[in-house]
Every structure is written in structure tokens, then in C-alpha cells.
Design a protein around this motif. Structure first.
Motif, PDB file in Angstrom:
ATOM      1  N   VAL A 202      28.573  45.013 -18.735  1.00  0.00           N
ATOM      2  CA  VAL A 202      27.652  45.956 -19.374  1.00  0.00           C
ATOM      3  C   VAL A 202      27.949  46.082 -20.872  1.00  0.00           C
ATOM      4  CG1 VAL A 202      26.920  48.375 -19.379  1.00  0.00           C
ATOM      5  CG2 VAL A 202      27.383  47.212 -17.208  1.00  0.00           C
ATOM      6  N   GLU A 203      29.243  46.070 -21.263  1.00  0.00           N
ATOM      7  CA  GLU A 203      29.563  46.257 -22.689  1.00  0.00           C
ATOM      8  C   GLU A 203      29.061  45.113 -23.559  1.00  0.00           C
ATOM      9  OE1 GLU A 203      31.751  46.086 -20.171  1.00  0.00           O
ATOM     10  OE2 GLU A 203      33.684  45.244 -20.773  1.00  0.00           O
ATOM     11  N   TYR A 204      28.694  43.997 -22.938  1.00  0.00           N
ATOM     12  CA  TYR A 204      28.114  42.887 -23.713  1.00  0.00           C
ATOM     13  C   TYR A 204      26.617  42.744 -23.428  1.00  0.00           C
ATOM     14  CZ  TYR A 204      32.981  41.758 -24.581  1.00  0.00           C
ATOM     15  OH  TYR A 204      34.301  41.826 -24.969  1.00  0.00           O
ATOM     16  N   GLY A 205      26.018  43.790 -22.889  1.00  0.00           N
ATOM     17  CA  GLY A 205      24.562  43.795 -22.740  1.00  0.00           C
ATOM     18  C   GLY A 205      24.049  43.316 -21.394  1.00  0.00           C
ATOM     19  N   GLY A 206      24.958  43.017 -20.451  1.00  0.00           N
ATOM     20  CA  GLY A 206      24.515  42.526 -19.140  1.00  0.00           C
ATOM     21  C   GLY A 206      24.364  43.659 -18.133  1.00  0.00           C
ATOM     22  N   LEU A 207      23.999  43.270 -16.904  1.00  0.00           N
ATOM     23  CA  LEU A 207      23.876  44.264 -15.828  1.00  0.00           C
ATOM     24  C   LEU A 207      25.225  44.504 -15.157  1.00  0.00           C
ATOM     25  CD1 LEU A 207      20.597  43.111 -13.987  1.00  0.00           C
ATOM     26  CD2 LEU A 207      20.837  44.882 -15.738  1.00  0.00           C
ATOM     27  N   GLY A 208      26.153  43.559 -15.324  1.00  0.00           N
ATOM     28  CA  GLY A 208      27.493  43.726 -14.750  1.00  0.00           C
ATOM     29  C   GLY A 208      27.477  43.913 -13.243  1.00  0.00           C
ATOM     30  N   LEU A 209      26.596  43.177 -12.562  1.00  0.00           N
ATOM     31  CA  LEU A 209      26.484  43.356 -11.104  1.00  0.00           C
ATOM     32  C   LEU A 209      27.751  42.861 -10.399  1.00  0.00           C
ATOM     33  CD1 LEU A 209      22.903  42.153 -10.096  1.00  0.00           C
ATOM     34  CD2 LEU A 209      23.686  44.456 -10.662  1.00  0.00           C
ATOM     35  N   ASP A 210      28.108  43.541  -9.340  1.00  0.00           N
ATOM     36  CA  ASP A 210      29.212  43.059  -8.503  1.00  0.00           C
ATOM     37  C   ASP A 210      28.753  41.780  -7.804  1.00  0.00           C
ATOM     38  OD1 ASP A 210      28.429  43.767  -5.450  1.00  0.00           O
ATOM     39  OD2 ASP A 210      27.473  45.095  -6.876  1.00  0.00           O
ATOM     40  N   LEU A 211      29.737  41.047  -7.283  1.00  0.00           N
ATOM     41  CA  LEU A 211      29.447  39.718  -6.736  1.00  0.00           C
ATOM     42  C   LEU A 211      28.580  39.755  -5.474  1.00  0.00           C
ATOM     43  CD1 LEU A 211      30.167  37.004  -7.850  1.00  0.00           C
ATOM     44  CD2 LEU A 211      32.294  37.066  -6.577  1.00  0.00           C
ATOM     45  N   VAL A 212      28.709  40.820  -4.684  1.00  0.00           N
ATOM     46  CA  VAL A 212      27.891  40.906  -3.457  1.00  0.00           C
ATOM     47  C   VAL A 212      26.418  41.053  -3.836  1.00  0.00           C
ATOM     48  CG1 VAL A 212      27.374  42.299  -1.417  1.00  0.00           C
ATOM     49  CG2 VAL A 212      29.761  41.879  -2.051  1.00  0.00           C
ATOM     50  N   THR A 213      26.132  41.957  -4.761  1.00  0.00           N
ATOM     51  CA  THR A 213      24.737  42.156  -5.167  1.00  0.00           C
ATOM     52  C   THR A 213      24.199  40.878  -5.800  1.00  0.00           C
ATOM     53  OG1 THR A 213      25.408  44.402  -5.717  1.00  0.00           O
ATOM     54  CG2 THR A 213      23.201  43.761  -6.376  1.00  0.00           C
ATOM     55  N   TYR A 214      25.051  40.260  -6.622  1.00  0.00           N
ATOM     56  CA  TYR A 214      24.655  39.007  -7.272  1.00  0.00           C
ATOM     57  C   TYR A 214      24.287  37.947  -6.226  1.00  0.00           C
ATOM     58  CZ  TYR A 214      25.827  34.357  -9.128  1.00  0.00           C
ATOM     59  OH  TYR A 214      25.831  33.027  -9.424  1.00  0.00           O
ATOM     60  N   ALA A 215      25.160  37.773  -5.227  1.00  0.00           N
ATOM     61  CA  ALA A 215      24.904  36.736  -4.220  1.00  0.00           C
ATOM     62  C   ALA A 215      23.600  37.014  -3.474  1.00  0.00           C
ATOM     63  CB  ALA A 215      26.075  36.655  -3.235  1.00  0.00           C
ATOM     64  N   LEU A 216      23.385  38.262  -3.109  1.00  0.00           N
ATOM     65  CA  LEU A 216      22.168  38.594  -2.366  1.00  0.00           C
ATOM     66  C   LEU A 216      20.933  38.447  -3.260  1.00  0.00           C
ATOM     67  CD1 LEU A 216      23.600  41.654  -0.389  1.00  0.00           C
ATOM     68  CD2 LEU A 216      23.320  39.299   0.423  1.00  0.00           C
ATOM     69  N   ALA A 217      21.113  38.732  -4.548  1.00  0.00           N
ATOM     70  CA  ALA A 217      20.012  38.553  -5.500  1.00  0.00           C
ATOM     71  C   ALA A 217      19.627  37.073  -5.570  1.00  0.00           C
ATOM     72  CB  ALA A 217      20.420  39.049  -6.884  1.00  0.00           C
ATOM     73  N   ILE A 218      20.634  36.199  -5.577  1.00  0.00           N
ATOM     74  CA  ILE A 218      20.362  34.756  -5.617  1.00  0.00           C
ATOM     75  C   ILE A 218      19.629  34.333  -4.339  1.00  0.00           C
ATOM     76  CG2 ILE A 218      21.469  32.451  -5.591  1.00  0.00           C
ATOM     77  CD1 ILE A 218      21.505  33.863  -8.321  1.00  0.00           C
ATOM     78  N   ALA A 219      20.064  34.883  -3.210  1.00  0.00           N
ATOM     79  CA  ALA A 219      19.391  34.542  -1.944  1.00  0.00           C
ATOM     80  C   ALA A 219      17.916  34.950  -2.006  1.00  0.00           C
ATOM     81  CB  ALA A 219      20.091  35.227  -0.766  1.00  0.00           C
ATOM     82  N   GLU A 220      17.656  36.128  -2.551  1.00  0.00           N
ATOM     83  CA  GLU A 220      16.259  36.589  -2.626  1.00  0.00           C
ATOM     84  C   GLU A 220      15.441  35.714  -3.573  1.00  0.00           C
ATOM     85  OE1 GLU A 220      14.730  38.781  -0.739  1.00  0.00           O
ATOM     86  OE2 GLU A 220      16.577  39.195   0.364  1.00  0.00           O
ATOM     87  N   LEU A 221      16.042  35.325  -4.710  1.00  0.00           N
ATOM     88  CA  LEU A 221      15.323  34.443  -5.639  1.00  0.00           C
ATOM     89  C   LEU A 221      15.040  33.095  -4.984  1.00  0.00           C
ATOM     90  CD1 LEU A 221      17.081  34.952  -9.110  1.00  0.00           C
ATOM     91  CD2 LEU A 221      14.756  35.627  -8.478  1.00  0.00           C
ATOM     92  N   SER A 222      16.038  32.592  -4.273  1.00  0.00           N
ATOM     93  CA  SER A 222      15.907  31.285  -3.652  1.00  0.00           C
ATOM     94  C   SER A 222      14.908  31.303  -2.500  1.00  0.00           C
ATOM     95  CB  SER A 222      17.291  30.830  -3.171  1.00  0.00           C
ATOM     96  OG  SER A 222      17.239  29.534  -2.689  1.00  0.00           O
ATOM     97  N   ARG A 223      14.738  32.454  -1.891  1.00  0.00           N
ATOM     98  CA  ARG A 223      13.690  32.590  -0.872  1.00  0.00           C
ATOM     99  C   ARG A 223      12.331  32.272  -1.502  1.00  0.00           C
ATOM    100  NH1 ARG A 223      10.713  37.180  -0.377  1.00  0.00           N
ATOM    101  NH2 ARG A 223       9.276  37.156   1.381  1.00  0.00           N
ATOM    102  N   GLY A 224      12.195  32.603  -2.773  1.00  0.00           N
ATOM    103  CA  GLY A 224      10.954  32.268  -3.489  1.00  0.00           C
ATOM    104  C   GLY A 224      10.944  30.808  -3.910  1.00  0.00           C
ATOM    105  N   TRP A 225      11.995  30.397  -4.637  1.00  0.00           N
ATOM    106  CA  TRP A 225      12.069  29.005  -5.120  1.00  0.00           C
ATOM    107  C   TRP A 225      13.485  28.768  -5.610  1.00  0.00           C
ATOM    108  CZ3 TRP A 225       8.919  26.753  -9.866  1.00  0.00           C
ATOM    109  CH2 TRP A 225       9.006  25.359  -9.850  1.00  0.00           C
ATOM    110  N   THR A 226      14.175  27.822  -4.976  1.00  0.00           N
ATOM    111  CA  THR A 226      15.578  27.608  -5.330  1.00  0.00           C
ATOM    112  C   THR A 226      15.734  27.107  -6.770  1.00  0.00           C
ATOM    113  OG1 THR A 226      17.672  26.722  -4.530  1.00  0.00           O
ATOM    114  CG2 THR A 226      15.782  25.240  -4.426  1.00  0.00           C
ATOM    115  N   SER A 227      14.703  26.471  -7.321  1.00  0.00           N
ATOM    116  CA  SER A 227      14.788  26.014  -8.714  1.00  0.00           C
ATOM    117  C   SER A 227      14.964  27.194  -9.666  1.00  0.00           C
ATOM    118  CB  SER A 227      13.527  25.252  -9.103  1.00  0.00           C
ATOM    119  OG  SER A 227      13.442  24.056  -8.371  1.00  0.00           O
TER     120      SER A 227
END
Ligand SMILES: Cc1cc2nc3c(=O)[nH]c(=O)nc-3n(C[C@H](O)[C@H](O)[C@H](O)COP(=O)(O)OP(=O)(O)OC[C@H]3O[C@@H](n4cnc5c(N)ncnc54)[C@H](O)[C@@H]3O)c2cc1C
Length: 401
Positions: free
Chosen positions: A65-90
């Protein structure tokens, strides 16, 4: 459909975690799924989708967060990737370089490197790629040949890289080179460089990006290219972690790759979820021998196996993400998640295609794309053969007698 196929339902997550994931879910349903078919067929870079990801701050998912990011924990990040990939892995491939290299800078970079790169990586203004593989060295990373030799305050880079995803559009390359080609063992002579370049340019100084990009079975819309360095000069300050980072590149990259493996596992989960979603719908819509095919027991067995694999993948991914988030090595867990979830994805894509019968073989049907997109997951971030070796080595070390 009464119940949705979702990576995060039923998990013990905070409201903040759920809000992020619901927002991504909504974005995928509204912006990706309706457009992916044509974009993929045209092998077109999905600029509008990328703009949407930027607006949601998703380029900065793993940036503090101090560098402008969302600073998500790894679990949320992984599930976010799964949701994006459900749409299109590219789409998850487009942001993956950002996470691997951004994560490496956040962990190993000097304060100056963090200030210089992380805010622009978080906003998506600066895109980046990750480059280890060479024409003659993929799994065997120690065998890379690219060198960077010091000349005064500069490093001069020579050699060729292969399969660099996002390599043309990126403005920053996380590059693995040998600064001491005679080192024994070889990994002690490897250094990670942060090489800046003009995004979209095919020729910059001594760096050439041959066009057109590599032609692929799937993973369309995101470019994978070669990088040819011929006496390309960068300042010595490009060494990740400053002067102390020299000789640390192999270890820095391998720790980045652990997160990358969780990422690829999550992509597998996303594809498997979508393949199942399509299969269970089609199984109720299509009839054969006087009843919906979903009422035939052999089709039911396929659905049961797919759903069981998906649930098991999800649990392995969450367990690996939690272990890595807690600190220390998670090579065994990340390897297990990657191995299992990507093999499940491959099976789900095939079983869903079979459930679709002849239509599953048609370009008109979404499952055909999933079937072509899945094999890359068995190869990327360490092939599944290599995952087995990593898992076994880790287990032998943990259970040493
Ligand atoms: C579309 C795409 C995008 C990619 N993007 C990137 C990227 O952005 N950055 C990047 O650096 N790389 C990228 N890669 C490269 C990818 O990581 C490598 O292809 C992968 O690591 C395998 O390396 P290789 O292709 O050289 O295969 P090899 O290492 O030559 O392996 C060939 C076969 O031998 C097997 N094998 C090798 N060693 C062993 C062993 N010890 N025991 C058993 N089996 C073994 C492998 O599992 C495989 O089946 C990408 C690849 C593709 C296809």
C-alpha cells in the motif's frame, strides 16, 4: 443456475477480501466473458479489459500500500487470479509479470528501486515482463548463457531470451543473466537485472525484439517474444538489490517463482471452474436417448470427478498461499498446488469438451478455447515433471533420516 461455481464461496474470508473478489467476479461477467470469443479469435490485445483492470487497481494487487498498490494477501490474490482466469487466462498472463517482478522488487529491491518502479507498476502505467528462459535452457535454469559484463559503471548484456510473455509491451524486464559465467555452482554467478526499455519498441540500443511474436496454440491476445541482446548497455544500478544483489539472482527469481506457481495453479482453477460451468449447463440442455445427457450416469461421473478435482485444487491453492504468506519456503506446497490444479484443469477441459460432443470441437463454442489454453499451464513456471521433482526433493529434505 441456482448455485454459482466460484473460487471463494464457502471460504472463511474477511468482508474486504470478499469485496475485492466480488468486484472481479462482476468485471469478468460484464467485461471479459462477453468479449473474449472475438478477441481470442483475432489474437487481439484486450486494451479495454486492461484499462478496466487498471481502473480497479488490479495491476497493484501484490504491491504494498505504501507504494500505491492494494497490498492484497496471497490468498485473495490467488483467488483473484482464478476469477480472472475463469474469464480468460490470457488476462491473468498480462498482469502476471507485474506480480512476479513487482513482488521481487518489493522483497529484494533497494529503497530507490522501490520508489522508482513500484508506484508505476501498481498503477499499470509501467508494465513488466519476467525473463529467464532461453532457446537452450528452460527447465535447467542454471544452464542459461546470457551474460552481463561490467564496463565501468555499466553492464553490457549479450545473449538471447525465449518465450518472454508481455516482452514487447513491457517497459521493464526482470532479466536473469550470468555476471560470473565461471561460477561453480553456476547459480552463484547469476544476477537479476531490472532492465528499462521503451514499451512497444522493437529495437532499443542493443536490444532487438524480432517480430512477429511467437505463434501459439492458445494464450492468444498476449504476446510472447524473443529478446536478442547484442552489447546492450544498462547502468550497474539495474542490479536488483544494488551491489549486494550481484550473484543473488537465481535465489531472488526462485522465490518469485513460488508465487508464480500459485498463480499458475489459480489459473488452472479458473479454467476448470469455467469448463465445469459450461459442462453442467450443457448436460442439462442437451438430450440424447430421451433424456438430458446429465441424467446418464457416465456423464454424471464426469461431472462428479470434475467438481471433486476443482474443490481439491481450491483447497491446495489456499493452503499453499497461506503457507507462503506466513513466510519462509513453500516450494512443496506451491508445487503440489501447481501440479494438481493444472492437471485437473486439463482433465476438466477435456471432459467438458467430450460432454459437448461434436459441438465441443467447434470454434463457435467456448470450451474449444479452454481446451487450447490449458496445456500451457502444464508447462509454464516449471513443467509438471519438474514440479514432481521439486515436491519429492522437498519431502526428502523435510523427512530426512
Ligand atoms: C506461451 C509460453 C509463455 C512463456 N512465458 C515465459 C515468460 O514470460 N518468461 C520465461 O522466462 N519463460 C516463459 N516461458 C517458458 C517456460 O517457462 C518454459 O517453456 C518451461 O520452463 C520449459 O522449458 P523448455 O521449454 O525449455 O523445456 P525443456 O526444459 O527443454 O523440457 C522439455 C521436456 O523435458 C522435461 N524435463 C526437463 N528436465 C527434466 C528432468 N530433470 N526430469 C524429467 N523431465 C525433465 C520437461 O518437463 C519437458 O517435458 C513460456 C513458455 C510458453 C510456452
Amino acid at each position: 443456475m441456482k448455485e454459482r461455481i466460484c473460487s471463494f464461496d464457502g471460504l472463511d474470508l474477511s468482508d474486504d477480501q470478499r469485496d475485492v473478489l466480488e468486484a472481479i467476479r462482476g468485471f469478468v461477467d460484464a467485461e471479459i466473458l462477453p468479449t473474449v470469443h472475438q478477441l481470442e479469435a483475432d489474437d487481439e490485445f484486450p486494451q479495454k479489459i486492461v484499462d478496466g483492470l487498471r481502473d480497479m487497481g488490479l495491476f497493484g494487487m501484490r504491491i504494498p500500500v505504501e507504494y500505491g498498490g492494494l497490498g492484497l494477501d496471497l490468498v485473495t490474490y490467488a483467488l483473484a487470479i482464478a476469477e480472472l482466469s475463469r474469464g480468460w487466462t490470457s488476462v491473468s498472463g498480462i498482469v502476471n509479470g507485474q506480480y512476479i517482478v513487482g513482488g521481487m522488487i518489493a522483497t529484494h529491491g533497494t529503497e530507490e528501486q522501490k520508489q522508482r518502479f513500484l508506484p508505476r507498476l501498481a498503477s499499470g502505467e509501467l508494465r513488466c515482463c519476467f525473463s529467464m528462459t532461453e532457446p537452450d535452457a528452460g527447465s535447467d535454469v542454471r544452464a542459461i548463457r546470457m551474460t552481463a559484463r561490467r564496463e565501468g559503471d555499466e553492464l553490457v548484456i549479450d545473449g538471447q531470451k525465449m518465450w518472454v510473455t508481455n516482452g514487447l509491451r513491457a517497459g521493464l524486464i526482470g532479466l536473469l543473466v550470468k555476471t560470473d559465467p565461471t561460477a561453480d555452482p553456476p547459480q552463484k554467478g547469476m544476477t537479476a537485472l531490472l532492465v528499462e526499455k521503451e514499451a512497444g519498441q522493437e529495437q532499443v540500443g542493443g536490444l532487438t525484439i524480432p517480430m512477429p511474436p511467437l505463434k501459439k496454440l492458445g494464450y492468444k491476445g498476449v504476446e510472447s517474444v524473443e529478446l536478442v541482446f547484442d552489447g546492450h548497455r544498462v547502468p550497474a544500478s539495474a542490479i536488483l538489490g544494488g551491489p549486494d544483489g550481484e550473484g543473488q539472482g537465481f535465489y531472488q527469481m526462485m522465490s518469485g517463482i513460488e508465487t508464480g506457481r500459485i498463480n499458475v495453479a489459480a489459473r488452472g482453477l479458473g479454467i476448470a471452474m469455467r469448463a465445469f460451468e459450461l459442462a453442467i449447463r450443457y448436460a442439462q440442455e442437451r438430450s440424447a436417448f430421451g433424456k438430458p445427457i446429465g441424467q446418464h450416469q457416465l456423464i454424471q461421473a464426469k461431472l462428479a470427478d470434475m467438481a471433486t478435482g476443482i474443490e481439491a485444487s481450491r483447497q491446495l491453492i489456499v493452503a499453499a498461499a497461506r503457507k507462503k504468506q506466513a513466510g519462509g519456503r513453500a516450494d512443496v506446497e506451491a508445487g503440489m498446488a501447481k501440479l494438481f490444479a493444472t492437471e485437473v484443469a486439463q482433465r476438466c477441459a477435456e471432459e467438458s469438451m467430450r460432454i459437448h460432443g461434436g459441438y465441443g470441437y467447434s470454434r463457435e463454442y467456448e470450451i474449444e478455447r479452454l481446451y487450447r489454453d490449458t496445456p500451457l499451464l502444464l508447462i509454464g513456471e516449471g513443467t509438471n515433471e519438474i514440479q514432481r521433482l521439486i515436491i519429492a526433493r522437498g519431502l526428502l529434505a523435510r523427512h530426512a533420516v
